[in-house]
Design an enzyme around this catalytic site. Sequence first.
Site, short mmCIF file in Angstrom:
data_model
loop_
_atom_site.label_atom_id
_atom_site.label_comp_id
_atom_site.label_asym_id
_atom_site.label_seq_id
_atom_site.Cartn_x
_atom_site.Cartn_y
_atom_site.Cartn_z
N GLY A 45 1.15 -1.25 -0.59
CA GLY A 45 0.11 -0.04 0.33
C GLY A 45 1.00 0.91 -0.25
O GLY A 45 1.13 2.12 -0.99
N ALA A 46 1.33 1.38 1.06
CA ALA A 46 2.57 2.80 1.22
C ALA A 46 3.49 2.31 2.05
O ALA A 46 3.32 1.40 2.62
CB ALA A 46 1.23 3.54 2.06
N ASN A 100 8.82 5.48 4.49
CA ASN A 100 10.53 6.03 4.49
C ASN A 100 10.55 7.34 4.95
O ASN A 100 9.46 8.50 5.04
CB ASN A 100 10.76 6.01 3.19
CG ASN A 100 10.39 5.71 2.09
OD1 ASN A 100 10.90 4.28 2.81
ND2 ASN A 100 9.57 5.41 1.43
N HIS A 143 -1.95 6.25 8.67
CA HIS A 143 -0.99 5.18 9.48
C HIS A 143 1.06 5.55 9.00
O HIS A 143 1.51 5.46 10.12
CB HIS A 143 -1.28 3.82 8.33
CG HIS A 143 -0.49 3.03 8.48
ND1 HIS A 143 -0.99 1.77 9.70
CD2 HIS A 143 0.48 2.10 8.53
CE1 HIS A 143 -0.28 1.01 9.45
NE2 HIS A 143 0.53 1.54 8.60
N GLU A 144 0.95 6.13 7.42
CA GLU A 144 2.18 6.29 7.28
C GLU A 144 2.66 7.07 7.78
O GLU A 144 3.62 7.36 8.53
CB GLU A 144 2.78 6.67 5.72
CG GLU A 144 2.03 5.38 4.43
CD GLU A 144 2.56 4.17 5.18
OE1 GLU A 144 3.77 3.92 5.61
OE2 GLU A 144 1.23 2.62 5.22
N HIS A 202 3.56 6.33 11.60
CA HIS A 202 5.32 5.69 11.91
C HIS A 202 6.54 6.69 12.18
O HIS A 202 6.95 5.83 12.34
CB HIS A 202 5.36 4.97 10.41
CG HIS A 202 4.98 3.89 10.27
ND1 HIS A 202 5.50 2.30 11.56
CD2 HIS A 202 4.08 2.56 9.26
CE1 HIS A 202 4.25 1.71 10.92
NE2 HIS A 202 3.47 1.74 9.66
N1 PHE Z 1 5.78 -0.49 5.94
C1 PHE Z 1 4.30 -0.60 5.11
C2 PHE Z 1 3.46 0.54 5.99
O1 PHE Z 1 3.50 1.10 6.83
C3 PHE Z 1 4.02 -1.95 4.41
C4 PHE Z 1 5.83 -2.16 3.78
C5 PHE Z 1 6.13 -2.86 3.98
C6 PHE Z 1 5.56 -1.42 2.10
C7 PHE Z 1 7.24 -3.47 2.78
C8 PHE Z 1 6.10 -1.72 1.54
C9 PHE Z 1 7.46 -2.72 1.61
O2 PHE Z 1 3.01 -1.09 7.39
ZN ZN Z 2 2.97 -0.33 8.46
#
Ligand code: PHE
Ligand code: ZN
Length: 902
Positions: free
Chosen positions: A264-265, A268, A300-301, A304
Amino acid sequence: MYRTDIARPIRLTDYRAPDFVIPETRLAFDLHPTQTQVKATYRIERRGAADAPLVLLGERLILKTLRLDGVEVAPEAYALTPECLTLSGVPDRFTLEIDVEINPQDNKMLEGLYMSSGRYCTQCEAEGFRKIVYFPDRPDVLSKYTVRLRAPKAGFPRLLSNGNLIDSGEEGAFHYAVWEDPFPKPAYLFALVAGELDVLEDRFVTMSGRTVDLKIFVDPGMSARAAYAMDALKRSMRWDEETYGREYDLDLFMIVAVRDFNFGAMENKGLNIFNASLLLADAQTATDLDYERIESVVAHEYFHNWSGNRVTCRDWFQLCLKEGLTVFRDQSFSGDQRGHAVQRIKDVKMLRARQFPEDAGPLAHPVRPATYLKIDNFYTATIYEKGAEIVGMLKTVVGAETYRRALDHYFETHDGTAATLEDFLSSFEAVTGQDFSPWLKWYVQAGTPVLSLSATYDGDTQRLTLTVSQMTPPTPAQAHKAPVPIPVRLGLLSGAGAPLSFRFAGETVPEALFVLTEARAQWVLEDVTEAPVISALRGFSAPVKLTLTEPEAHRFARFRGDPDPFNRWEAAQSLAKALILDPHGAAADYAEALRATLTDPTLDAAFKALMTGLPTEMDLAQSLTPVDPAFIHTRRKAFKAELAAALKTDAEALYAALPAETTFSPDAASAGRRALRNALLDLIVAAPDSDADRSEATSDQAGAQAVRRPEGEAPLERDAAKPLSAKQKIAKAHYHDARNMTDMMAGLSALSQIHGAAYQDALEDFYARFKSEPLVLDKWFAVQAACPHPETLSRVRRLITHPDFDRKVPNRWRAVAQAFAANNPAIFHDASGEGYAFIAEEILSVDRFNPMTAARLIEAFGGFKRYAEPHRGLMQAVLERILGTEGLSKNVAELAGKALAG
Ligand code: PHE
Ligand code: ZN
């Protein structure tokens, strides 16, 4: 695709702290489609044993030069394998320079540095950084990055990476940009993007008064479609300040939308990269569900940034430390934005549709797994959704205020470090002084606990005694389970359905929270004035399966009036499940209760829409052993038809009273009205045609014989001369009058349910209108793949030869393969085995270049042992065939192997 080594499991118990740390990393990229030069300079310090060699991971890299403290390392001083570069006898502190060459153009795994629509972009979580350059690619090695990007000015006007832009300039036909990220981060959070992009800009003033520039980069010409994402971003930033006290830390926050993306996303640092389908929206191209997802994924992102980036994971076994917590945070955010009752129901639907089957089958794994072959395979509903449920239960038991103190403690104590689940739980211990170690069992035990409840009422003493017990079934490699703490919110209703208060722990209450910590317990409720209806597990206070033996009338009482909206919905669902799975189940009483709900002016539209939806065939499959997909499909269709017939007049009147809105607003209330209108449409088209209709109209081929495959190719029902039935007319008008994509898709999918000429015409119309809109075309593919008509078996084969079909684009591939395997159980499970064969071929084709995406579809065969013959045998044969394929990826091998063994 080649297998680089013998698959060797990674184990949590093997964890060792890194021997070397890299406080500083400099990267210089000379971008070229097939020969990108990457130059890395690391400042390295030894932390482990004096004789430990330096092991750097790298895959598919061409090593050009290697210099230690400025001196070229001779080839005999290092060892190189397809997966790592090992240097022995290195000093305690030194600088290492590595030059490698990579080929982004050929990278179709979409991991590491790759090209999407002529642009460079990266995806490094979980283990993609090692496809860019040699590095100790593990989340507990945190480094401060400075990144220089160089590319031709023509075609690559934007050069983006994490952090702040500190320098830029021109070199003839080339230009460069230097980015510095002041926050140490693990390599999986590294990102770069280069290419031609439009930008939508805005600003956000943080709680401490700093101004943050917000930039969303999209395909040229698309920036207006980023407006909703931008709005969601600003709301998320404010919410995290107000709800968790978390402020954004850089002066710039960027999001880039790309078409080619495995998930999904991605969060970074300072440069989120999104699958375009989760970012771009306007009324004409996106549905309300798209808007809802965009809002939640943007949040969500963004969230993070604290839960994942500032505090990251020590190792990938702790994945749910960031994902479970962040999902819980985004769910709470969505609840605040859109209403908690409706949000909770949607979250539980999703948990049950995806996590419960996973937990009950051969792919079951704990929220913190003990071992894996490929961590990519663990981005699962268990890690994400069950992980979120655990955080939710912790909040329920400690209360909102204590929860906030625990989280403050967690963020403050572990800021800038790579943490574990024990660290997370110890923050709860620190603020409460209580022992939270029993909660660890939720993380290390797989399987969905079964909670059994029985009640005895004594009228003389007005006492209700509840006997509760729990049992978690065995799962692969875990035969015996210990009890877990289970919070149970519980209330009572009178026989007439009115709330009934009671006395517990000396207080008179409308509802109480119990926590079952042992295998068994008894709870005594006093002052219960009559034999009550029990409303247990309100709000779905724990991710368990509840069994409660009670008369059907009790469920109807909750259906009609449980003050807890979740349990009201739950009562309806469990009644529908029982009635559908009973070959003689009748819809009359259910229809009465639903009519009362639909005509209740105090309930909101979004809730009514959810109440109108019946359990899906996938939901029903979980309650039937062995699973007979044809029986489920036929029974559900028959029950729905009966329900629709009983409510025909009401549904049509309610539908007519909710005219389509002329101006579109994506807000929750408007979306709720559209959801209700579209749920009513779905019900209306499920009703059998009246006799008058039947005599003159097109026959309904998707009727009772839906699960039988017709001889040869199904005819395409293109006889335009036949008049349309009444419901076809309604669905057709709904489609053609639609002013937004939500209504249009509802019309199209209603037509797909009826099938026939009107459906064909609408498909052609839709294609003509949207052929140059990839995200909308994905919907066009998906609706056809999910159509529950036997003709779909041949249609999916035609769809993959369509000029617009492209397996290399995960969104397009999933629009056919995933939509078919996951959303079309009746046809996927066709007794001929053709649906299985189709999906197996697709998995194998995609596995050759994109194992991560291919492997996710193995799940479709995961539960094969629960199915009746011939399905069971056919699915097993398909899994065996997949597993026996030469050159299979580790990803697919791991999941197919587990699916077969489990
Ligand atoms: N970490 C991402 C999320 O927010 C998911 C993800 C994992 C995206 C691996 C790409 C590759 O959940
Ligand atoms: Zn996540």
